[in-house]
Design an enzyme around this catalytic site. Structure first.
Site, PDB file in Angstrom:
ATOM      1  N   GLU A  50      29.533  48.978  31.581  1.00  0.00           N
ATOM      2  CA  GLU A  50      28.859  47.714  31.885  1.00  0.00           C
ATOM      3  C   GLU A  50      27.627  47.487  31.018  1.00  0.00           C
ATOM      4  O   GLU A  50      27.245  46.347  30.743  1.00  0.00           O
ATOM      5  CB  GLU A  50      28.475  47.635  33.356  1.00  0.00           C
ATOM      6  CG  GLU A  50      29.655  47.404  34.299  1.00  0.00           C
ATOM      7  CD  GLU A  50      30.341  48.693  34.714  1.00  0.00           C
ATOM      8  OE1 GLU A  50      30.006  49.758  34.163  1.00  0.00           O
ATOM      9  OE2 GLU A  50      31.235  48.632  35.590  1.00  0.00           O
ATOM     10  N   PHE A 112      31.293  50.972  50.746  1.00  0.00           N
ATOM     11  CA  PHE A 112      31.696  51.609  49.501  1.00  0.00           C
ATOM     12  C   PHE A 112      31.299  50.733  48.301  1.00  0.00           C
ATOM     13  O   PHE A 112      31.544  49.537  48.290  1.00  0.00           O
ATOM     14  CB  PHE A 112      33.222  51.840  49.490  1.00  0.00           C
ATOM     15  CG  PHE A 112      33.710  52.402  48.190  1.00  0.00           C
ATOM     16  CD1 PHE A 112      33.323  53.671  47.776  1.00  0.00           C
ATOM     17  CD2 PHE A 112      34.538  51.657  47.362  1.00  0.00           C
ATOM     18  CE1 PHE A 112      33.754  54.187  46.566  1.00  0.00           C
ATOM     19  CE2 PHE A 112      34.981  52.164  46.153  1.00  0.00           C
ATOM     20  CZ  PHE A 112      34.587  53.431  45.749  1.00  0.00           C
ATOM     21  N   GLN A 113      30.686  51.340  47.335  1.00  0.00           N
ATOM     22  CA  GLN A 113      30.194  50.660  46.127  1.00  0.00           C
ATOM     23  C   GLN A 113      29.235  49.511  46.451  1.00  0.00           C
ATOM     24  O   GLN A 113      29.193  48.507  45.746  1.00  0.00           O
ATOM     25  CB  GLN A 113      31.351  50.170  45.248  1.00  0.00           C
ATOM     26  CG  GLN A 113      32.088  51.333  44.575  1.00  0.00           C
ATOM     27  CD  GLN A 113      32.996  50.902  43.439  1.00  0.00           C
ATOM     28  OE1 GLN A 113      33.526  49.803  43.450  1.00  0.00           O
ATOM     29  NE2 GLN A 113      33.189  51.792  42.464  1.00  0.00           N
ATOM     30  N   LYS A 162      32.608  39.537  47.879  1.00  0.00           N
ATOM     31  CA  LYS A 162      34.058  39.436  47.726  1.00  0.00           C
ATOM     32  C   LYS A 162      34.636  38.249  48.497  1.00  0.00           C
ATOM     33  O   LYS A 162      35.450  37.494  47.969  1.00  0.00           O
ATOM     34  CB  LYS A 162      34.697  40.739  48.207  1.00  0.00           C
ATOM     35  CG  LYS A 162      36.191  40.773  47.989  1.00  0.00           C
ATOM     36  CD  LYS A 162      36.787  42.111  48.401  1.00  0.00           C
ATOM     37  CE  LYS A 162      38.280  42.097  48.070  1.00  0.00           C
ATOM     38  NZ  LYS A 162      38.942  43.338  48.505  1.00  0.00           N
ATOM     39  N   MET A 479      12.505  59.054  15.153  1.00  0.00           N
ATOM     40  CA  MET A 479      11.166  58.552  15.441  1.00  0.00           C
ATOM     41  C   MET A 479      10.407  59.533  16.331  1.00  0.00           C
ATOM     42  O   MET A 479       9.192  59.705  16.193  1.00  0.00           O
ATOM     43  CB  MET A 479      11.248  57.171  16.100  1.00  0.00           C
ATOM     44  CG  MET A 479       9.915  56.466  16.213  1.00  0.00           C
ATOM     45  SD  MET A 479       9.118  56.222  14.614  1.00  0.00           S
ATOM     46  CE  MET A 479       9.725  54.604  14.156  1.00  0.00           C
TER      47      MET A 479
END
Lengths: 591, 172
Positions: A50, A112-113, A162, A479
């Site tokens: 993502e 869940f999630q 959802k 760096m």
């Protein structure tokens, strides 16, 4: 006719002119993906992570000037995209991110999630919405695009549970929108603009200090006109590169921590700083108390909070850069009549002197290790005629790219300035390539950075995004190593990567093309070969490991006190006469 | 220096956390914050007591204005204003102290709003110094519980409040 939330979302995207979205599915957004699968107007680029989706949307937005769109699932999908949202927020990138959420009945149940998407994204978005009723979805999406792309642009999150994506409602897309509490100011105050014009005509040693705001407001033409009319030097921030042609005689290049010597000297000794769409970041100001000690400051910015946040401003102008510059030019045209060149001749003499005294320099021996600056110089020479889009990751290679790749036009430069996100470059380049399939898109990366989103090579291959990646490979977090050499007595705590994968084989493993230049003489040929391929390419260039970026203003230092080369102790160490001589000061391949 | 900032916000889900988050995220102080709906139920009125030098206060006002949900911000210190705070003080009272508690409440024009055999609950309204003063006097008797509203304030000039109304009318 009633549509499901998923269908409404797609209809809204179409009406916003969205052609490509960057997305990764999951349980709660399956309905949306199912509907996307059954239409042809919007291309779905399936990313491998993502964060990649978010950066691709950013690259798309920076290259096109339109809002980039990404779609992620709830929970880990959301937490993974946070880095990209924070990056877009710092760099004012217009982005609309849709996240899935557990059904409204389960919100707050540790389902869940489940994650608190609104809470997570609040500090790194311009605004965010939780849509609780499908009837509100269309107007919310309209507001999201409106907020993301107007005023000072930024990322906006729309969280869709959802059940909202599955419920049905009558689809009505509002043609226009107004939000009572959100009214960005575009027109600058006329009296202030007059004051600014007056100060600009009088100043003997003025400088235009321009940032990313010029690019977002599309004010490059106006900037060129203003600079030429007033005969002022132009300093660009990292985000402002491309706003003014890099090879224009009035371009000073980049200023700040690793800016050119003269760009910083111009700031320090100027008597008038005209800041346009720039925000006086600490990488530009250095020590604030000694920043531009002789200068009056004019600050033009669309975001009032940027004005007087870090430095005091004498003439603040809140407004859109393009509109304000137009007004300024109009006033100046009537008052300036060629005498500016004469008035500023001593200033320009001084500037040319600075430029000659300390030019950007590196030494490339014909049979020595490859110097990273040389690679970028060659890349620039070999590609500038093709008007490439250039992305970078973050670190030494980014600074060298900013110094040596002189962009001619805006919207060609994709870099993570504010947040400094390693792993930004490759997905951002892919986003730009998705927007402009025919254009040349280069990604200049370090071997550390590229490994942070390497997985997106699979996406590039599947979606035929022929980005050309040039890896300046020093097997260091370069760096970090530079700072350790300069400020931590050369103790390389966790900066030596020791081994990096064989990037040529890695590219091939993904089905892309891998090339390598091992000697200075091979660079041109390898770059040309890469440009000739219509596939994603990795060009691995092992470089001298201990090259440092100069000039450098140490953090919190003064702008006219730059380190211009390796201090003597470091030099002797690197040439092998110091105490900790690196055994492999030449370049070594790991494969 | 202490400033009282009056903020009119959209009365919706998350507005308060956006403002609280702004203060914590940018390291600004909040001494107190009170919030309740206005005459128009679609808006809430917040009073924020904060402190900082001129530049910090300027940033606070600008940053508040930048929040999408914020409709109007007024730094009340820029004009004349009146402010009040209410405290509910539950005092533990033995029988010999009960008269003393009442006497103190009386001096401060505070009301006893609840009484049990062992406690009085006293409601006092005023500026913070007055509240501090009554607390100091009641403390020897034994304060069981103390809750304060935080300050609410309003500018003395009427124009400021009608501004918000005017903006609303234009919109409608």
């Amino acid at each position: 006719m009633k549509l499901t939330g998923a269908e409404i979302l797609i209809e809204c995207l179409k009406r916003e002119g969205v052609k490509t979205i960057f997305a990764l599915p999951g349980g709660v957004v399956l309905k949306i993906f199912d509907m996307l699968h059954q239409q042809k107007d919007i291309e779905v680029v399936l990313t491998r992570h993502e964060q990649g989706a978010g950066h691709m949307a950013e690259g798309y937005a920076k290259a096109t000037g339109k809002a980039g769109v990404c779609l992620v699932t709830s929970g880990p999908g959301m937490t993974n995209v946070i880095t990209a949202l924070a990056d877009a927020y710092m760099d004012s990138v217009p982005l609309v991110c849709f996240s899935g959420q557990v059904p409204t009945s389960l919100i707050g149940n540790d389902a869940f999630q489940e994650a608190d998407n609104i809470g997570l994204s609040r500090p790194c978005t311009k605004y965010n919405f939780l849509v609780k009723d499908v009837k509100d979805l269309a107007v919310t999406i309209k507001e999201a695009f409106y907020i993301a792309t107007t005023g000072r642009p930024g990322p906006v999150l729309v969280d869709i549970p959802k059940d909202v994506s599955m419920d049905k409602a009558e689809f009505v897309y509002p043609s226009s929108i107004s939000i009572r509490s959100y009214n960005p100011v575009y027109e600058g105050n006329k009296w202030q603009i007059k004051q600014a014009a007056e100060a600009m005509t009088k100043a003997k040693k003025p400088v235009l200090y321009v940032g990313g705001g010029v690019i977002f407001s599309g004010a490059s033409q106006e900037l060129i006109e203003l600079a030429e009319l007033t005969h002022m030097p132009v300093d660009m921030t990292l985000m402002g590169l491309g706003a003014f042609p890099g090879e224009h005689p009035q371009s000073m290049g980049m200023l700040g921590m690793h800016g050119t010597y003269w760009a910083n000297m111009v700031m320090h000794y100027s008597d008038l700083v005209v800041a346009i769409g720039a925000r006086f970041d600490d990488r530009v100001t250095g020590k604030v108390s000694e920043f531009c000690p002789h200068a009056k400051v004019i600050h033009i910015d669309i975001d009032p909070t940027s004005i007087r946040k870090n430095v005091n401003v004498d003439i603040p102008i809140v407004g859109d850069c393009k509109l304000v510059l137009r007004e300024l030019i109009q006033i100046l045209r009537a008052t300036v009549n060629g005498d500016q060149r004469e008035l500023r001749k001593p200033w320009w003499d001084q500037i040319r002197e600075w430029q000659q005294a300390n030019p950007l320099a590196y030494q490339q021996e014909a049979d020595g290790p490859i110097k990273p600056q040389h690679v970028i110089s060659r890349l620039y020479d070999l590609t500038k005629d093709r008007d490439p889009i250039v992305s970078t990751d973050v670190g030494q290679h980014q600074m060298w790219a900013a110094q040596y790749f002189k962009l001619a036009k805006p919207n060609r430069w994709l870099t993570s300035g504010g947040l400094g996100t390693m792993g930004f470059g490759f997905p951002a380049a892919m986003g730009a390539q998705a927007a402009f399939p025919g254009r040349l898109v280069l990604c200049i990366a370090g071997d550390g950075s590229i490994q942070m989103n390497m997985q997106e090579m699979a996406t590039a291959v599947v979606h035929k995004l022929p980005v050309k990646i040039i890896i300046l490979n020093n097997r260091f977090h370069g760096m970090v190593r530079q700072w350790q050499d300069l400020f931590y007595e050369g103790r390389y705590a966790s900066s030596d990567l020791e081994t990096t994968p064989d990037f040529v084989k890695l590219a091939e493993a993904y089905g892309a093309v891998g090339l390598r230049a091992s000697k200075p003489s091979e660079i041109d040929d390898v770059i040309k070969e890469a440009l000739a391929v219509n596939k994603p390419v990795i060009v691995d260039v092992p470089t001298y490991r201990y090259e440092n970026v100069y000039p450098m203003i140490p953090a919190g230092g003064c702008n006219h006190e730059m380190i211009l080369e390796d201090p003597p102790a470091l030099k002797s160490k690197q040439s092998g006469t110091g105490q900790v001589a690196p055994k492999d000061s030449d370049t070594i391949l790991t494969a | 220096m202490e400033h009282i900032i009056s903020v009119t916000v959209e009365n919706k889900f998350g507005s308060l956390s956006r403002i609280a988050g702004l203060f914590s995220g940018r390291g600004f102080n909040i001494e107190s914050l009170s919030v309740a709906p206005t005459l128009d139920p679609s808006m809430s009125q917040m009073t924020i007591v904060t402190s900082g030098d001129e530049r910090i206060i300027e940033q606070i006002v600008k940053q508040l204005n930048k929040l999408i949900d914020v409709i109007k911000v007024v730094d009340l210190n820029e004009s004349d204003f009146v402010s009040r705070e209410t405290a509910l003080i539950k005092v533990h009272t033995k029988s010999e102290d009960r008269a003393e508690a009442l006497r103190i409440a009386d001096i401060f024009r505070a009301n006893v709003i609840d009484s049990t055999p062992a406690t009085y609950t006293i409601e006092v309204t005023g500026d913070p110094r007055k509240i501090e003063a009554i607390i100091n006097l009641l403390q020897p008797l034994g304060i069981k519980e103390l809750t304060r509203t935080g300050r609410v304030a309003v500018a003395r000039e009427l124009i400021r409040s009608t501004d918000v109304q005017a903006k609303k009318v234009v919109r409608e």
